[in-house]
Design a protein around this motif. Structure first.
Motif, PDB file in Angstrom:
ATOM      1  N   LEU A  26       0.736  -1.320  -0.045  1.00  0.00           N
ATOM      2  CA  LEU A  26       0.205   0.011   0.027  1.00  0.00           C
ATOM      3  C   LEU A  26       0.849   1.333   0.041  1.00  0.00           C
ATOM      4  N   GLY A  27       1.864   1.317   0.875  1.00  0.00           N
ATOM      5  CA  GLY A  27       3.003   2.333   0.912  1.00  0.00           C
ATOM      6  C   GLY A  27       3.578   2.552  -0.622  1.00  0.00           C
ATOM      7  N   SER A  28       4.088   1.310  -0.899  1.00  0.00           N
ATOM      8  CA  SER A  28       4.689   1.566  -2.326  1.00  0.00           C
ATOM      9  C   SER A  28       3.611   1.901  -3.404  1.00  0.00           C
ATOM     10  N   SER A  29       2.623   1.510  -3.425  1.00  0.00           N
ATOM     11  CA  SER A  29       1.598   2.211  -4.492  1.00  0.00           C
ATOM     12  C   SER A  29       1.296   3.802  -4.112  1.00  0.00           C
ATOM     13  N   ILE A  30       1.149   4.087  -3.136  1.00  0.00           N
ATOM     14  CA  ILE A  30       1.180   5.570  -2.805  1.00  0.00           C
ATOM     15  C   ILE A  30       2.234   6.410  -3.353  1.00  0.00           C
ATOM     16  N   LEU A  31       3.610   5.693  -3.024  1.00  0.00           N
ATOM     17  CA  LEU A  31       4.730   6.106  -3.600  1.00  0.00           C
ATOM     18  C   LEU A  31       4.755   6.499  -5.242  1.00  0.00           C
ATOM     19  N   ILE A  32       4.282   5.240  -5.868  1.00  0.00           N
ATOM     20  CA  ILE A  32       4.401   5.494  -7.263  1.00  0.00           C
ATOM     21  C   ILE A  32       3.424   6.170  -7.939  1.00  0.00           C
ATOM     22  N   GLY A  33       1.983   6.036  -7.155  1.00  0.00           N
ATOM     23  CA  GLY A  33       1.106   7.200  -7.754  1.00  0.00           C
ATOM     24  C   GLY A  33       1.545   8.522  -7.511  1.00  0.00           C
ATOM     25  N   SER A  34       2.034   8.921  -6.466  1.00  0.00           N
ATOM     26  CA  SER A  34       2.511  10.288  -6.133  1.00  0.00           C
ATOM     27  C   SER A  34       3.621  10.533  -7.107  1.00  0.00           C
ATOM     28  N   GLY A  35       4.473   9.810  -7.375  1.00  0.00           N
ATOM     29  CA  GLY A  35       5.543   9.990  -8.578  1.00  0.00           C
ATOM     30  C   GLY A  35       5.161  10.286  -9.808  1.00  0.00           C
ATOM     31  N   LEU A  36       3.918   9.512 -10.205  1.00  0.00           N
ATOM     32  CA  LEU A  36       3.298   9.430 -11.730  1.00  0.00           C
ATOM     33  C   LEU A  36       2.723  11.010 -11.418  1.00  0.00           C
ATOM     34  N   ASP A  76      -3.746  15.819  -5.551  1.00  0.00           N
ATOM     35  CA  ASP A  76      -3.279  14.925  -4.477  1.00  0.00           C
ATOM     36  C   ASP A  76      -1.954  15.249  -4.065  1.00  0.00           C
ATOM     37  N   TRP A  77      -1.626  14.518  -3.339  1.00  0.00           N
ATOM     38  CA  TRP A  77      -0.072  14.670  -2.549  1.00  0.00           C
ATOM     39  C   TRP A  77       1.083  14.886  -3.577  1.00  0.00           C
ATOM     40  N   GLY A  78       0.934  13.913  -4.581  1.00  0.00           N
ATOM     41  CA  GLY A  78       1.996  13.916  -5.713  1.00  0.00           C
ATOM     42  C   GLY A  78       1.972  15.318  -6.524  1.00  0.00           C
ATOM     43  N   ALA A  79       0.578  15.622  -6.879  1.00  0.00           N
ATOM     44  CA  ALA A  79       0.608  16.954  -7.586  1.00  0.00           C
ATOM     45  C   ALA A  79       0.822  18.104  -6.766  1.00  0.00           C
ATOM     46  N   LEU A  80       0.586  17.966  -5.463  1.00  0.00           N
ATOM     47  CA  LEU A  80       0.966  19.171  -4.717  1.00  0.00           C
ATOM     48  C   LEU A  80       2.461  19.435  -4.485  1.00  0.00           C
ATOM     49  N   LEU A  81       3.133  18.261  -4.450  1.00  0.00           N
ATOM     50  CA  LEU A  81       4.596  18.349  -4.584  1.00  0.00           C
ATOM     51  C   LEU A  81       5.109  18.813  -5.875  1.00  0.00           C
ATOM     52  N   SER A  82       4.689  18.529  -7.065  1.00  0.00           N
ATOM     53  CA  SER A  82       5.001  18.916  -8.356  1.00  0.00           C
ATOM     54  C   SER A  82       4.445  20.467  -8.506  1.00  0.00           C
ATOM     55  N   GLN A  83       3.417  20.981  -7.912  1.00  0.00           N
ATOM     56  CA  GLN A  83       3.226  22.529  -7.903  1.00  0.00           C
ATOM     57  C   GLN A  83       4.088  23.222  -7.051  1.00  0.00           C
ATOM     58  N   GLY A  84       4.421  22.724  -6.046  1.00  0.00           N
ATOM     59  CA  GLY A  84       5.254  23.489  -5.055  1.00  0.00           C
ATOM     60  C   GLY A  84       6.990  23.593  -5.410  1.00  0.00           C
ATOM     61  N   ARG A  85       7.102  22.932  -6.369  1.00  0.00           N
ATOM     62  CA  ARG A  85       8.511  22.653  -6.585  1.00  0.00           C
ATOM     63  C   ARG A  85       9.418  23.934  -7.239  1.00  0.00           C
ATOM     64  N   GLY A  86       8.372  24.754  -7.750  1.00  0.00           N
ATOM     65  CA  GLY A  86       8.735  26.106  -8.246  1.00  0.00           C
ATOM     66  C   GLY A  86       9.209  27.361  -7.326  1.00  0.00           C
ATOM     67  N   TYR A  87       8.382  26.763  -6.092  1.00  0.00           N
ATOM     68  CA  TYR A  87       8.275  27.932  -5.112  1.00  0.00           C
ATOM     69  C   TYR A  87       9.166  27.571  -3.993  1.00  0.00           C
ATOM     70  N   LEU A  88      10.107  26.831  -3.977  1.00  0.00           N
ATOM     71  CA  LEU A  88      10.965  26.261  -2.813  1.00  0.00           C
ATOM     72  C   LEU A  88      11.647  27.221  -2.197  1.00  0.00           C
ATOM     73  N   THR A  89      12.177  28.369  -2.943  1.00  0.00           N
ATOM     74  CA  THR A  89      12.934  29.543  -2.121  1.00  0.00           C
ATOM     75  C   THR A  89      12.001  30.359  -1.620  1.00  0.00           C
ATOM     76  N   VAL A  90      10.854  30.477  -1.942  1.00  0.00           N
ATOM     77  CA  VAL A  90       9.994  31.446  -1.393  1.00  0.00           C
ATOM     78  C   VAL A  90       8.866  30.897  -0.670  1.00  0.00           C
ATOM     79  N   GLY A  91       8.496  29.700  -0.778  1.00  0.00           N
ATOM     80  CA  GLY A  91       7.391  28.854  -0.272  1.00  0.00           C
ATOM     81  C   GLY A  91       7.660  27.462   0.097  1.00  0.00           C
ATOM     82  N   TRP A  92       8.737  27.171   0.771  1.00  0.00           N
ATOM     83  CA  TRP A  92       9.229  25.853   0.943  1.00  0.00           C
ATOM     84  C   TRP A  92       7.941  24.876   1.615  1.00  0.00           C
ATOM     85  N   TRP A  93       7.165  25.531   2.233  1.00  0.00           N
ATOM     86  CA  TRP A  93       6.113  24.824   2.854  1.00  0.00           C
ATOM     87  C   TRP A  93       5.277  24.135   2.026  1.00  0.00           C
TER      88      TRP A  93
END
Length: 296
Positions: free
Chosen positions: A221-231, A244-261
């Motif tokens: 289950l954990g591995s599936s969520i990791l793969i799904g978040s990666g996709l 979802d969580w993976g898309a949130l990670l992708s959306q925030g990668r361009g704001y790591l210097t000003v919005g790391w959270w």
């Protein structure tokens, strides 16, 4: 003399109680309780997000764009002024659906293939296992990535991609269980009294071979969520108004210097959930594995 005896008896009771508490609350048991609470909290968040999230995931406060974590917004706000904590709570639903559905589909298909292959053997075993070995030559992440890229983004497509990547593992485990169980004496005894093969397969072999599959599904289950978040991180996941969580990670990668959270807290949610599920899976493995339980 009576007072001395009474003091001794009084002093012995706290020592005995302290030993009982020390043995009951070990570090491993506390880790299991904490993991169970985290998993339960995420499941409740996915089922009833309105009970936990303080804001709507689509509510935008333009006066608080890229606001740091505070008492009003625990995880801060993103580049639209949305509350990140609410996005993480609502995003757990799709992430959990991807994990559970892919494990269920992959476990059913892989377990069925492994059970039929291990029980009947012969040419059926050769054909099924050669197909499984072909799939096993491709890493699971690459296989899921190829299937998701071919089918396109979407919740159903990503579930199929992650489930297809997990089929070979379930098939191998189930086949090994069938090969081991069908040689036991109670199976031979049941066959000697004229019990039909289908009855032996359904009543004797399947009920006694599900425990390793359950442990593997829990850890998977954990591995599936990791793969799904990666996709989802690569843009092949669920395209919705509420990411979802993976898309949130992708959306925030361009704001790591000003919005790391924006990326940090979804990443922590994935990490905590996967770690908690693995801890529970290890505990289930210790329970169902007689060799491990004897060693402990």
């Amino acid at each position: 003399m009576k007072e001395v005896v009474n003091t001794k008896t009084v002093l012995q009771v706290p020592k005995w109680k302290f030993k009982r508490l020390k043995t009951n609350f070990s570090v491993s048991s506390l880790c299991i309780y904490a993991a169970g609470m985290i998993v339960l909290f995420i499941i409740v968040s996915a089922l009833f997000p309105k009970w936990i999230a303080p804001f709507s995931p689509t509510y935008m406060d333009t006066s608080l764009i890229l606001s740091a974590p505070s008492s009003a917004h625990w995880f801060g706000t993103d580049y639209f002024g949305r509350d990140v904590f609410s996005l993480v709570i609502y995003g757990s639903r799709d992430s959990l659906i991807i994990g559970l559905a892919s494990v269920l589909i992959g476990g059913l298909i892989g377990g069925t293939i492994g059970a039929i292959s291990g029980y009947f053997g012969g040419i059926i075993d050769v054909i099924f296992m050669r197909c499984i070995e072909i799939l096993m030559t491709i890493p699971g992440v690459l296989l899921a990535l190829a299937i998701a890229a071919a089918l396109g983004p979407g919740l159903f497509n990503i579930v199929l991609a992650v489930a297809a990547a997990s089929i070979p593992g379930y098939a191998r485990v189930m086949r090994g269980q069938m090969l081991s169980i069908k040689k036991r004496q109670y199976v031979d005894a049941s066959r000697s009294i004229g019990t039909p093969e289908w009855r032996i397969f359904l009543w004797h072999l399947l009920p006694n071979s599900w425990s390793p599959l359950l442990v593997m599904a829990t850890i998977g289950l954990g591995s599936s969520i990791l793969i799904g978040s990666g996709l989802s991180f690569l843009g092949l996941g669920v395209i919705k108004e509420i990411p979802d969580w993976g898309a949130l990670l992708s959306q925030g990668r361009g704001y790591l210097t000003v919005g790391w959270w924006i990326s940090t807290f979804p990443g922590l949610a994935i990490t905590l959930f996967v770690l908690s599920v693995n801890i529970i899976g290890d505990k289930l493995r210790d329970i169902f594995d007689p060799k491990t339980s004897r060693a402990s």
